[in-house]
Design a protein around this motif. Structure first.
Motif, short mmCIF file in Angstrom:
data_model
loop_
_atom_site.label_atom_id
_atom_site.label_comp_id
_atom_site.label_asym_id
_atom_site.label_seq_id
_atom_site.Cartn_x
_atom_site.Cartn_y
_atom_site.Cartn_z
N ALA A 172 0.83 -1.21 0.00
CA ALA A 172 0.00 0.00 0.00
C ALA A 172 0.86 1.26 0.00
O ALA A 172 0.53 2.25 -0.66
N VAL A 173 1.97 1.23 0.73
CA VAL A 173 2.89 2.38 0.73
C VAL A 173 3.46 2.58 -0.67
O VAL A 173 3.54 3.71 -1.17
N ALA A 174 3.84 1.49 -1.32
CA ALA A 174 4.40 1.59 -2.67
C ALA A 174 3.36 2.12 -3.65
O ALA A 174 3.70 2.90 -4.56
N ALA A 175 2.10 1.72 -3.48
CA ALA A 175 1.05 2.21 -4.36
C ALA A 175 0.90 3.72 -4.27
O ALA A 175 0.66 4.41 -5.27
N LYS A 176 1.11 4.27 -3.06
CA LYS A 176 1.02 5.72 -2.88
C LYS A 176 2.16 6.44 -3.59
O LYS A 176 2.07 7.65 -3.87
N LEU A 177 3.23 5.71 -3.88
CA LEU A 177 4.36 6.29 -4.62
C LEU A 177 4.13 6.23 -6.13
O LEU A 177 4.95 6.73 -6.90
N GLY A 178 3.03 5.58 -6.54
CA GLY A 178 2.72 5.46 -7.96
C GLY A 178 3.03 4.10 -8.54
O GLY A 178 2.86 3.89 -9.75
N ALA A 179 3.49 3.16 -7.69
CA ALA A 179 3.84 1.82 -8.17
C ALA A 179 2.61 0.94 -8.30
O ALA A 179 1.54 1.22 -7.72
N THR A 180 2.77 -0.14 -9.06
CA THR A 180 1.74 -1.16 -9.18
C THR A 180 2.02 -2.24 -8.14
O THR A 180 3.03 -2.95 -8.25
N PRO A 181 1.18 -2.37 -7.10
CA PRO A 181 1.46 -3.34 -6.05
C PRO A 181 1.20 -4.77 -6.52
O PRO A 181 0.21 -5.04 -7.21
N VAL A 182 2.10 -5.68 -6.14
CA VAL A 182 1.98 -7.08 -6.54
C VAL A 182 2.26 -7.97 -5.34
O VAL A 182 3.28 -7.80 -4.66
N ASP A 183 1.36 -8.89 -5.07
CA ASP A 183 1.56 -9.85 -3.99
C ASP A 183 2.69 -10.80 -4.37
O ASP A 183 2.66 -11.42 -5.44
N GLY A 184 3.67 -10.91 -3.49
CA GLY A 184 4.80 -11.77 -3.78
C GLY A 184 4.44 -13.22 -3.97
O GLY A 184 5.17 -13.97 -4.63
N ALA A 185 3.30 -13.65 -3.44
CA ALA A 185 2.89 -15.05 -3.55
C ALA A 185 2.54 -15.44 -4.98
O ALA A 185 2.62 -16.62 -5.34
N ASN A 186 2.11 -14.47 -5.80
CA ASN A 186 1.78 -14.80 -7.20
C ASN A 186 2.38 -13.79 -8.18
O ASN A 186 1.80 -13.49 -9.22
N ALA A 187 3.57 -13.30 -7.82
CA ALA A 187 4.21 -12.26 -8.63
C ALA A 187 4.54 -12.73 -10.05
O ALA A 187 4.37 -11.99 -11.02
N LEU A 188 5.00 -13.95 -10.18
CA LEU A 188 5.40 -14.44 -11.51
C LEU A 188 4.22 -14.45 -12.47
O LEU A 188 4.32 -13.98 -13.61
N GLU A 189 3.08 -14.95 -11.99
CA GLU A 189 1.89 -15.02 -12.84
C GLU A 189 1.35 -13.62 -13.15
O GLU A 189 1.00 -13.31 -14.30
N THR A 190 1.32 -12.77 -12.12
CA THR A 190 0.76 -11.43 -12.30
C THR A 190 1.56 -10.62 -13.31
O THR A 190 1.00 -9.97 -14.20
N ILE A 191 2.88 -10.67 -13.20
CA ILE A 191 3.72 -9.86 -14.09
C ILE A 191 3.80 -10.47 -15.48
O ILE A 191 3.88 -9.74 -16.48
N ALA A 192 3.75 -11.78 -15.58
CA ALA A 192 3.71 -12.41 -16.90
C ALA A 192 2.47 -11.96 -17.66
O ALA A 192 2.53 -11.65 -18.86
N GLU A 193 1.36 -11.89 -16.96
CA GLU A 193 0.12 -11.44 -17.60
C GLU A 193 0.20 -9.96 -17.96
O GLU A 193 -0.19 -9.54 -19.05
N ALA A 194 0.74 -9.15 -17.04
CA ALA A 194 0.80 -7.70 -17.28
C ALA A 194 1.73 -7.34 -18.42
O ALA A 194 1.52 -6.33 -19.11
N THR A 195 2.77 -8.15 -18.65
CA THR A 195 3.75 -7.85 -19.71
C THR A 195 3.55 -8.72 -20.94
O THR A 195 4.40 -8.74 -21.84
N LYS A 196 2.44 -9.45 -20.95
CA LYS A 196 2.14 -10.35 -22.09
C LYS A 196 3.28 -11.34 -22.32
O LYS A 196 3.65 -11.65 -23.45
N GLY A 197 3.85 -11.79 -21.21
CA GLY A 197 4.90 -12.81 -21.26
C GLY A 197 6.28 -12.30 -21.59
O GLY A 197 7.23 -13.09 -21.66
N GLN A 198 6.42 -10.99 -21.77
CA GLN A 198 7.73 -10.43 -22.16
C GLN A 198 8.68 -10.25 -20.98
O GLN A 198 9.89 -10.14 -21.16
N GLY A 199 8.16 -10.19 -19.76
CA GLY A 199 9.00 -9.96 -18.60
C GLY A 199 9.38 -8.50 -18.46
O GLY A 199 8.95 -7.64 -19.22
N LEU A 200 10.21 -8.23 -17.48
CA LEU A 200 10.57 -6.86 -17.13
C LEU A 200 11.93 -6.47 -17.70
O LEU A 200 12.81 -7.30 -17.87
N ASP A 201 12.07 -5.17 -17.96
CA ASP A 201 13.35 -4.67 -18.46
C ASP A 201 14.42 -4.71 -17.37
O ASP A 201 15.59 -5.00 -17.65
#
Length: 345
Positions: free
Chosen positions: A207-236
């Motif tokens: 929640a603190v990170a969200a107030k900074l403008g970040a997209t909060p992601v639960d560490g328990a399902n981070a791989l699935e969440t970010i794979a979906e958000a990046t269409k499988g491309q991963g992060l830079d």
């Protein structure tokens, strides 16, 4: 004087300790005004320290007032308010003068509060070796709390982000949202990230990170969440600010092809199974290590003055040094929304 001493796992005691004394003409003695507990201090607290020593003073983050200076100290004088670099160097070799303390050529590199070699900063008084190099007068326009964050946490976060190769428009992940991780979130945006995925298991920290403008992601399902958000491309780029084997592996998995991974969490594992095949196929750049604090001050001080970075906002608890045992317990347990815990004499 009084100081916090490590006497064994989860045994930090507020006890009497020898007053610091000048050991060289280039030393200074600083009366502590405020000190902080770093996430790496918890390694010592848990019994996973960097030395078998007991009874040494802990801590490596402090600001204070110069109360004594050796004859060889030229830039500082008694009465100056100063911030101490957690990382110390000899201040005279080519590497130190170039800002690379880790390559100190005289064996003078070190850190406060890891053993009896250099007693720590969670004390009423601190001996500062090579004071002209390892301490800095608190700049005009920088508050005490901001200066305290400049002793270690913010330079470490910035170092991690710079090593992550963040380019304008990049999609970046930050794994671990302790104070350094949250400062890394801010730093990512300053460096031009278009989106920052802030990953942690603790909802309040997300929640603190969200107030900074970040997209909060639960560490328990981070791989699935970010794979979906990046269409499988991963992060830079991915900044890992925990230091656990599992979070370093997660950071490597989150990175996309030709991505950068920067690990700044302390990891002392001798048996880490680095996923070499995955890193090879992705063509990753992997950075790990500690920063030379002083080298980042010229970049960070103007960013704080201009309000681009606000590291003081992550201080959540202030206790007295005599409450040190409780301060460690609180910080370790992440109770009462604890992020950054600081202490005053």
């Amino acid at each position: 004087m009084k100081a916090l001493l490590y006497q064994g796992p989860r045994d930090i005691r507020y006890e009497s300790f020898d007053d610091p004394k000048l050991a060289a003409d280039t030393d200074a003695i600083v009366k502590m005004d405020k000190c902080g507990i770093c996430g790496s201090d918890l390694h010592i607290y848990h019994g996973e320290g960097f030395s078998p020593d007991l009874g040494f003073c802990v801590g490596h983050e402090a600001v204070g007032e110069v109360v004594e200076a050796g004859r060889g100290v030229r830039r500082l004088k008694v009465g100056d308010k100063v911030m101490l670099s957690a990382a110390v160097g000899c201040g005279s070799c080519v590497s130190c003068l170039a800002g690379n303390i880790n390559h100190c050529e005289t064996g003078g590199a070190g850190c406060y509060g890891l053993s009896h070699r250099l007693e720590g900063c969670q004390a009423e008084g601190i001996r500062v070796p090579m004071a002209d190099f390892n301490a800095h007068a608190i700049p005009e326009g920088i508050s005490t709390d901001q200066a305290l964050m400049l002793t270690d946490n913010l330079p470490t976060a910035w170092f991690g982000c710079v090593n992550a190769g963040i380019r304008p428009g990049a999609k970046v992940g930050v794994v671990g949202l302790g104070p350094i991780g949250l400062m890394a979130v801010q730093s990512c945006f300053v460096l031009g990230a278009s989106e920052v995925f802030a990953i942690d298991l603790v909802p309040e920290r997300r929640a603190v990170a969200a107030k900074l403008g970040a997209t909060p992601v639960d560490g328990a399902n981070a791989l699935e969440t970010i794979a979906e958000a990046t269409k499988g491309q991963g992060l830079d780029s991915v900044v890992e600010a925990v230091g656990a084997d599992a979070t370093i592996k997660m950071a490597i998995m989150l990175a996309g092809k030709r991505g950068h991974v920067s690990a700044i969490g302390v990891n002392q594992s001798r048996d880490f199974a680095f996923p070499m095949g995955l890193a090879f196929m992705k063509g990753l750049t992997f950075h790990i290590g500690t920063c030379s604090v002083q080298s980042h001050w010229p970049d960070l001080i103007p960013l704080i003055r201009n309000g681009r970075l606000t590291p003081e906002r992550f201080i959540t608890h202030e206790l007295t040094l005599s409450e040190g045992a409780e301060a460690y317990r609180l910080f370790d347990a992440r109770q009462k929304g604890a992020l950054k815990t600081v202490m005053v004499p």
